[in-house]
Design a protein around this motif. Structure first.
Motif, mmCIF file in Angstrom:
data_model
loop_
_atom_site.group_PDB
_atom_site.id
_atom_site.type_symbol
_atom_site.label_atom_id
_atom_site.label_comp_id
_atom_site.label_asym_id
_atom_site.label_seq_id
_atom_site.Cartn_x
_atom_site.Cartn_y
_atom_site.Cartn_z
ATOM 1 N N ARG A 198 -20.424 7.045 37.757
ATOM 2 C CA ARG A 198 -20.722 8.256 36.991
ATOM 3 C C ARG A 198 -19.432 8.937 36.516
ATOM 4 N NH1 ARG A 198 -24.152 9.989 40.282
ATOM 5 N NH2 ARG A 198 -22.770 11.343 41.505
ATOM 6 N N GLU A 199 -18.403 8.938 37.372
ATOM 7 C CA GLU A 199 -17.135 9.553 36.986
ATOM 8 C C GLU A 199 -16.474 8.782 35.841
ATOM 9 O OE1 GLU A 199 -14.851 9.664 40.542
ATOM 10 O OE2 GLU A 199 -15.859 11.456 41.346
ATOM 11 N N VAL A 200 -16.538 7.447 35.907
ATOM 12 C CA VAL A 200 -15.969 6.630 34.830
ATOM 13 C C VAL A 200 -16.716 6.876 33.531
ATOM 14 C CG1 VAL A 200 -15.583 4.268 34.009
ATOM 15 C CG2 VAL A 200 -15.119 4.845 36.404
ATOM 16 N N TYR A 201 -18.054 6.923 33.631
ATOM 17 C CA TYR A 201 -18.878 7.159 32.436
ATOM 18 C C TYR A 201 -18.554 8.514 31.811
ATOM 19 C CZ TYR A 201 -23.002 7.819 29.497
ATOM 20 O OH TYR A 201 -23.850 8.056 28.443
ATOM 21 N N ASP A 202 -18.483 9.549 32.644
ATOM 22 C CA ASP A 202 -18.210 10.890 32.136
ATOM 23 C C ASP A 202 -16.834 10.960 31.481
ATOM 24 O OD1 ASP A 202 -20.655 11.727 33.028
ATOM 25 O OD2 ASP A 202 -19.888 12.571 34.914
#
Length: 577
Positions: free
Chosen positions: A567-571
């Protein structure tokens, strides 16, 4: 004997024949050279002493014939021994190159490319020169010494005792030179490895050097390495160069002693002038043979260091042993299973870069692999075609441990696009056919269309016959990536592994490639390592690696809900857009 067998096994019969015929010519040459002084003595002591011109002419012509025959034998020996040595080096290089082709990635890591280049070039050349001298000088010098000594003793045994003083001194000197200089020559060859590494890195990355204006820095670095090599060479050679002065001292000492004692014998009429002249000839022949042997010993020092390095390659244990199961006799290997896999580059479990990896990848599925730098994504997929061997656990392909499969058959079924895009000198068609040498033109076009390469290839005047240059210098990074993908696709693989293979193309091109792979290879198991989530977002399954362990597995939607790293990479990527 086993050492000789290892470096000469497989040598063609004609080169063995040359190696055995060369000494026969040497014997003929030496026989003539050791007989000529006797004829010369007869000319002096009989012909000239008795003023017999017919005798002088007959024996003079005999000397000319003998010298001509000696010249013929010497020339033939030189030619044949050279052919034998060239054949030996060709065979040895082929043996080394073939062994390197069987190396796993771990074997390559232990030696390094620069060191292997030195061993295949400089070290083999040293052994080639040594081999030529073994079948020539190592045969000629002992025979010359034996025949010359016999002749010298037959002329005057008391005068020949001079040799028993000189030879032990030379033997001690040579032994000291060998012992002291060998480790220095071995260190010198290691410095050659370092020099080759610097040159190789600079030439490969010359565009980076120029782009960052680091030419002066690279020159300084090269100068430092070259000077270090020079110091090592001088350190080795300053011991070796003592050989020649000592040899000359012994030779001139022997000649002076012979002239002194032999001259007194002539004056006292215990020896004839012609006999003394012949004796001096034999003294020269014997001592020159000793000099040649000393040079051979010096060459042996250098060759011994090279031989050790070459044997390290030939005796290197291939980490990957070939399995017995032939793929064509079983079902296609498309299912992939990792069962508690651990991997360490040095085989120590405490240094494992992959830890307890267990996952199952069904046939025909598309799997994305994400993770930060150093999370061992590339290492994970390199275990499938056995580019590296697992340290613990097992990787199963088609229901069988990959260690059971025939390696060649296994890799033929896997299309692999490595992280580093490598193209070879030749045309685009030749490079794509690396994946399948029997591929038709239609196969090439289909593969290039699937990799989105057909468009730019067709734009070149020569099309698929365009020369890509060494390493693909006239292509962009994205173009090289697409050709590397086409090279893997033309194999029509059962498993396709893309290791960050679309990083140099734009997102639109990346999307076209993914759509083409989905439609053209529906039954192929696809593993895609990517930095962009968009490249794997529509995969059947996405694996998130963190520090060599599986942090999460699932679809895009599942990972967005349950995996913080994903999720952090996506954001972060969405915010950049």
């Amino acid at each position: 004997m086993s050492l000789v067998k290892k470096i000469t096994s497989g040598m063609e019969t004609r080169y063995w024949l040359y190696s055995f015929v060369s000494p026969l010519f040497i014997v003929g040459e030496v026989l003539m050279e050791t007989t000529i002084p006797l004829v010369m003595a007869q000319i002096v002591d009989v012909g000239i002493k008795n003023a017999d011109s017919d005798f002088v002419i007959r024996y003079g012509l005999l000397m000319v014939v003998m010298a001509s025959f000696s010249l013929f034998c010497g020339a033939m020996c030189g030619r044949i021994s050279s052919l034998a040595a060239f054949g030996f080096s060709k065979n040895l290089r082929k043996k080394l190159f073939k062994k390197v082709q069987d190396f796993s990635f771990s074997n390559m890591d232990r030696f390094g490319t620069d060191s292997l280049v030195t061993r295949l070039t400089t070290d083999v050349t040293n052994l080639q020169n040594m081999y030529q001298n073994l079948i020539r000088t190592a045969v000629r010098s002992p025979i010359m010494m034996i025949f010359g000594t016999i002749m010298a003793f037959s002329i005057n045994a008391r005068l020949a005792l001079i040799f028993f003083i000189v030879i032990p001194i030379l033997a001690v000197v040579l032994a000291l030179i060998v012992v002291l200089s060998y480790p220095r020559f071995r260190l010198m060859l290691a410095k050659y490895d370092r020099l080759n590494k610097i040159v190789q890195e600079n030439l490969i990355a010359i565009r980076v050097v120029k782009a960052f204006v680091r030419g002066a820095h690279e020159n300084e670095k090269f100068d430092a390495v070259a000077e270090d090599l020079q110091r090592t060479q001088v350190s080795a050679e300053k011991i070796v160069i003592l050989n020649m002065p000592i040899m000359h001292l012994m030779i001139y000492g022997c000649i002076v002693s012979t002239l002194w004692f032999g001259g007194n014998m002539v004056v006292s009429e215990n020896m004839q002038v012609g006999a003394l002249i012949s004796f001096i000839s034999y003294v020269t022949q014997i001592l020159m043979s000793l000099m040649m042997l000393s040079r051979l010993f010096i060459m042996f020092i250098m060759s011994r260091a090279s031989l050790t390095r070459i044997m390290e390659v030939l005796e290197e244990e291939i980490e990957i042993e070939n399995g017995k199961v032939k793929i064509e006799n079983t079902k296609s290997p498309c299912d992939i299973d990792f069962q508690h896999v651990f991997f360490s580059y040095d085989k120590k479990m405490e240094h494992a870069v992959l830890s307890d990896i267990s996952l199952s990848i069904p046939q025909g599925s598309t799997v994305g692999i994400l993770g930060g730098t150093g999370s061992s994504k590339s290492t994970l997929v390199q275990l499938i075609p056995r580019l590296y061997e697992v340290t613990s656990g097992a990787v199963l392909v088609g229901g069988k441990d990959v260690r059971e499969w025939d390696v060649t058959d296994l890799r033929k079924k896997i299309g692999f696009v490595l992280q580093k895009n490598t193209l070879f000198s030749g045309t685009i068609a030749e490079n794509v056919r690396w994946g399948n040498e029997n591929a038709t033109d239609e196969d090439l076009i289909a593969a290039c269309m699937a990799s989105d390469a057909h468009g730019f290839v067709s734009s070149f005047p020569a099309g698929y016959d365009t020369d890509v240059g060494q390493g693909g210098v006239n292509l962009s990074g994205g173009q090289k990536q697409r050709l590397c993908i086409a090279r893997a696709l033309v194999k029509k693989p059962d498993i396709l592994i893309l290791d960050d293979s679309t990083s140099a193309v734009d997102t639109a091109t990346d999307l076209r490639i993914r759509n083409a792979l989905r439609s053209s290879l529906p039954k192929t198991t696809k593993l895609i390592i990517a930095q962009r989530i968009a490249s794997v977002q529509d995969a059947d399954c996405i694996i998130v690696l963190d520090a060599g362990t599986i942090n999460g597995i699932g679809t895009h939607d599942e990972l967005m809900k349950n995996n913080q790293i994903y999720r952090e990479v996506y954001d972060s990527q969405m915010s950049e857009n």
